[in-house]
Write an enzyme that holds these catalytic residues in place. Structure first.
Site, PDB file in Angstrom:
ATOM      1  N   TYR A 173      38.014  49.043  35.971  1.00 52.45           N
ATOM      2  CA  TYR A 173      38.300  49.697  34.691  1.00 52.45           C
ATOM      3  C   TYR A 173      37.199  50.688  34.336  1.00 52.45           C
ATOM      4  CZ  TYR A 173      34.754  46.632  32.592  1.00 52.45           C
ATOM      5  OH  TYR A 173      33.566  46.001  32.287  1.00 52.45           O
ATOM      6  N   CYS A 174      37.546  51.622  33.446  1.00 56.81           N
ATOM      7  CA  CYS A 174      36.577  52.547  32.873  1.00 56.81           C
ATOM      8  C   CYS A 174      37.032  52.854  31.446  1.00 56.81           C
ATOM      9  CB  CYS A 174      36.430  53.806  33.717  1.00 56.81           C
ATOM     10  SG  CYS A 174      37.964  54.697  34.020  1.00 56.81           S
ATOM     11  N   THR A 175      36.403  53.807  30.779  1.00 57.24           N
ATOM     12  CA  THR A 175      36.654  54.007  29.348  1.00 57.24           C
ATOM     13  C   THR A 175      38.093  54.412  29.059  1.00 57.24           C
ATOM     14  OG1 THR A 175      34.351  54.705  29.107  1.00 57.24           O
ATOM     15  CG2 THR A 175      35.835  55.146  27.259  1.00 57.24           C
TER      16      THR A 175
END
Length: 263
Positions: A173-175
């Site tokens: 995941y990332c922002t």
């Protein structure tokens, strides 16, 4: 009401400077603030302003070539996150550091609902695809820190751990999701089984009122608010509290230029 909208799209752009000029004009006309990157590979943006103005630009964007179905991730703001509307033309909308890697359909996206199931699966390896300062501020429960200062250092982390991760689901995941778009296809080619959170952290917060059950701490955002909680609310955390490591001094200077204390 003030509204923040984050979005991206990997799609061939025939005329990035022309598209950027159009966006500058529309942003100014609608009195929006934001940071937008345009490249031959697509578009990445975070914009904010009066809710009606934000939604007006979104509606116009959906009519542009290659932008149909563009997903917007929203949260309300107590104040304007951006002082100006900056549109830049770049070589890439996110720099990965590996030549030839492109974002696009990989078949690795999972919904927030499926992501919640993966978090509960002991066979899942949850990988934070952000920089270490972001991880320290907040993370999904059970996530591991890749230990990178810059996104372009991420491939070295994967290579160092590839054999140990092989055979497990690497839930990444990332922002907002864009960094995972660049890494997912490359990691698949390296023999890893990948699941990437569709819509990223921001999309998860928007999907689940109870996202705090799965999220520990705060989420760094690249604007005056500095950080938000799992309900999308500004936390009051300052840049000085986030950027404490010597190697992040340049990030602190950049955040100070945003003047996060300005109303």
């Amino acid at each position: 009401m003030l509204l923040h909208s984050a979005f991206y799209r990997f799609t061939p752009m025939a005329d990035p400077p022309g598209f950027a000029a159009w966006l500058r004009g529309r942003g100014a006309a609608l009195r929006l603030g934001g940071v937008v990157l345009v490249a031959g590979e697509g578009l990445s943006a975070a914009i904010a302003g009066e809710a009606g103005a934000v939604r007006a630009l979104e509606a116009e964007l959906l009519q542009q070539p290659g932008m149909a179905g563009l997903r917007f991730k929203h949260n309300d703001c107590g104040r304007r996150p951006f002082s100006r509307f900056k549109v830049s033309v770049k070589r890439e909308i996110v720099a990965f550091g590996v030549p030839g890697v492109q974002g696009g359909a990989t078949g690795t996206h999972v919904s927030p609902q499926r992501w919640r199931e993966l978090l509960a699966d002991p066979d899942t390896l949850v990988l934070d695809n952000r920089n270490s300062f972001e991880f320290r501020l907040g993370r999904f429960r059970g996530a591991i820190d890749p230990g990178v200062v810059h996104f372009r250092d991420f491939p070295a982390c994967v290579e160092a751990n590839r054999d140990a991760w092989r055979g497990r689901t690497v839930a990444m995941y990332c922002t907002g999701g864009i960094r995972c778009e660049k890494t997912a296809a490359w990691m698949q080619a390296r023999g890893l089984r990948v699941a990437q959170l569709d819509g990223g952290i921001l999309g998860y917060f928007e999907a689940f009122p109870g996202a705090a059950d799965d999220w520990q701490g705060e989420c760094y955002v690249f604007d005056k608010r500095i950080a938000i909680d799992a309900r999308g609310r500004e936390t009051g955390t300052t840049a000085e509290q986030v950027f404490t490591a010597p190697e992040d001094a340049w990030r602190l200077a950049r955040a100070r230029r945003l003047d996060p204390q300005e109303p």
